[in-house]
Design an enzyme around this catalytic site. Structure first.
Site, PDB file in Angstrom:
ATOM      1  N   ASN A 196       0.817  -1.219   0.000  1.00  0.00           N
ATOM      2  CA  ASN A 196       0.000   0.000   0.000  1.00  0.00           C
ATOM      3  C   ASN A 196       0.851   1.270   0.000  1.00  0.00           C
ATOM      4  OD1 ASN A 196       1.054   0.015   2.558  1.00  0.00           O
ATOM      5  ND2 ASN A 196      -0.898  -0.089   3.646  1.00  0.00           N
ATOM      6  N   HIS A 230       3.368   1.899   2.111  1.00  0.00           N
ATOM      7  CA  HIS A 230       3.911   2.330   3.413  1.00  0.00           C
ATOM      8  C   HIS A 230       5.431   2.211   3.437  1.00  0.00           C
ATOM      9  CE1 HIS A 230       3.376  -1.929   5.399  1.00  0.00           C
ATOM     10  NE2 HIS A 230       4.613  -1.797   4.967  1.00  0.00           N
ATOM     11  N   GLU A 267       1.600   4.151   7.628  1.00  0.00           N
ATOM     12  CA  GLU A 267       0.523   3.659   6.778  1.00  0.00           C
ATOM     13  C   GLU A 267      -0.169   4.823   6.060  1.00  0.00           C
ATOM     14  OE1 GLU A 267       0.325   0.592   6.221  1.00  0.00           O
ATOM     15  OE2 GLU A 267       0.002  -0.679   7.971  1.00  0.00           O
TER      16      GLU A 267
HETATM   17  C1  F6R Z   1       9.998  -3.175   7.876  1.00  0.00           C
HETATM   18  C2  F6R Z   1       9.290  -2.070   7.274  1.00  0.00           C
HETATM   19  C3  F6R Z   1       8.227  -2.258   6.265  1.00  0.00           C
HETATM   20  C4  F6R Z   1       8.628  -3.215   5.139  1.00  0.00           C
HETATM   21  C5  F6R Z   1       7.495  -3.372   4.135  1.00  0.00           C
HETATM   22  C6  F6R Z   1       7.827  -4.366   3.046  1.00  0.00           C
HETATM   23  O1  F6R Z   1      10.972  -2.704   8.793  1.00  0.00           O
HETATM   24  O2  F6R Z   1       9.578  -0.991   7.653  1.00  0.00           O
HETATM   25  O3  F6R Z   1       7.906  -1.008   5.707  1.00  0.00           O
HETATM   26  O4  F6R Z   1       9.769  -2.723   4.506  1.00  0.00           O
HETATM   27  O5  F6R Z   1       6.332  -3.805   4.792  1.00  0.00           O
HETATM   28  O6  F6R Z   1       7.922  -5.636   3.606  1.00  0.00           O
HETATM   29  P1  F6R Z   1       8.512  -6.868   2.776  1.00  0.00           P
HETATM   30  O7  F6R Z   1       9.931  -6.538   2.471  1.00  0.00           O
HETATM   31  O8  F6R Z   1       8.378  -8.035   3.709  1.00  0.00           O
HETATM   32  O9  F6R Z   1       7.673  -6.977   1.564  1.00  0.00           O
END
Ligand code: F6R
Length: 254
Positions: free
Chosen positions: A136, A138, A143
């Site tokens: 999304n 973030h 968020e």
């Molecule tokens: C984790 C973080 C999150 C992840 C994001 C992507 O410290 O800050 O923003 O980077 O949710 O997660 P993955 O890499 O698991 O797809």
């Protein structure tokens, strides 16, 4: 924003680790902002190799992680502290006392957030901030919202984010509902940002973040305002950007 295309997730890891290693070689006491999740795993594996081979020395490095689940101790195998120890810190010669992850068990979460912001400010911002991106848009656990939040804060995770992260837990009910996340000031005061993305699931978020308007509804879009932001992504994640811009090369400035 500079965008670098990688062929696959291993290549993302290699290119990103090279960038981080260069940072540490040039400035051995660098403050690295680090992320968790699936995206940085290939990068951390490469960093471990570079340390083991003696190419990069982490003994003077400090680290500040983006976020932590509220309610999980550092010993919980799904906490971000555990993730960092297990996937990086236990395997490189970093001084663990200089590694920082928000305390998910802090009794006073407001005080913990203030402590974390003071830590970032005392470091003068991180030298390099590594980011993943949520489906999304973030970054950290900032968020989509009506406003950007500057300070480190407690956030209620969206249902989509909890579902995306449920793969690491026994069930969706076991996924914490809240997290402490570095806010946009902590991220944007970094001297250099490297965002990594892999897989077609990230292609829309990446497209919106890079080519769409700057809006808190797509939190990563704020990175368009950063003077030194590099995105390293695989072909699947870049597919919509390639389609829209007609870009076919390996790097582009947008
Ligand atoms: C984790 C973080 C999150 C992840 C994001 C992507 O410290 O800050 O923003 O980077 O949710 O997660 P993955 O890499 O698991 O797809």
């Amino acid at each position: 924003m500079r965008i670098i295309a990688a062929v696959d997730s291993k290549d993302v890891g290699r290119k990103t680790a090279n960038r981080i290693a260069a940072q540490v070689i040039v400035k051995p006491d660098s403050v690295l902002g680090l992320a968790t999740g699936s995206s940085p795993l290939t990068t951390y594996a490469q960093l471990i190799e570079g340390c083991e081979s003696g190419d990069v020395d982490y003994s003077r490095v400090s680290t500040i992680n983006l976020d932590e689940y509220v309610g999980l101790s550092g010993e919980h195998d799904q906490s971000y502290r555990y993730f960092m120890n297990h996937n990086l810190f236990d395997h490189i010669n970093v001084d663990k006392s200089r590694t920082n992850v928000p305390n998910g068990l802090a009794a006073d979460s407001a005080a913990e957030c203030a402590r974390y912001d003071a830590l970032i400010a005392a470091a003068g911002g991180t030298d390099l901030q590594l980011l993943g991106i949520g489906n999304n848009g973030h970054i950290g656990f900032n968020e989509p919202d009506e406003t950007f939040t500057a300070a480190t804060h407690v956030v209620e995770l969206t249902e989509g984010t909890r579902q995306a992260n449920a793969r690491f837990f026994t069930s969706i009910d076991a996924v914490p509902t809240h997290a402490i996340t570095m806010g946009m000031r902590g991220i944007m005061t970094s001297k250099c940002i490297v965002l990594i993305a892999m897989g077609v699931g990230k292609s829309q978020a990446l497209y919106d973040s890079i080519l769409g308007p700057v809006t808190p509804l797509i939190p990563a879009s704020i990175l368009q305002l950063h003077p030194n932001c590099t995105i390293i992504a695989d072909e699947a994640a870049l597919s919509l950007i390639r389609e829209e811009t007609g870009w076919t090369g390996e790097t582009i400035e947008l």
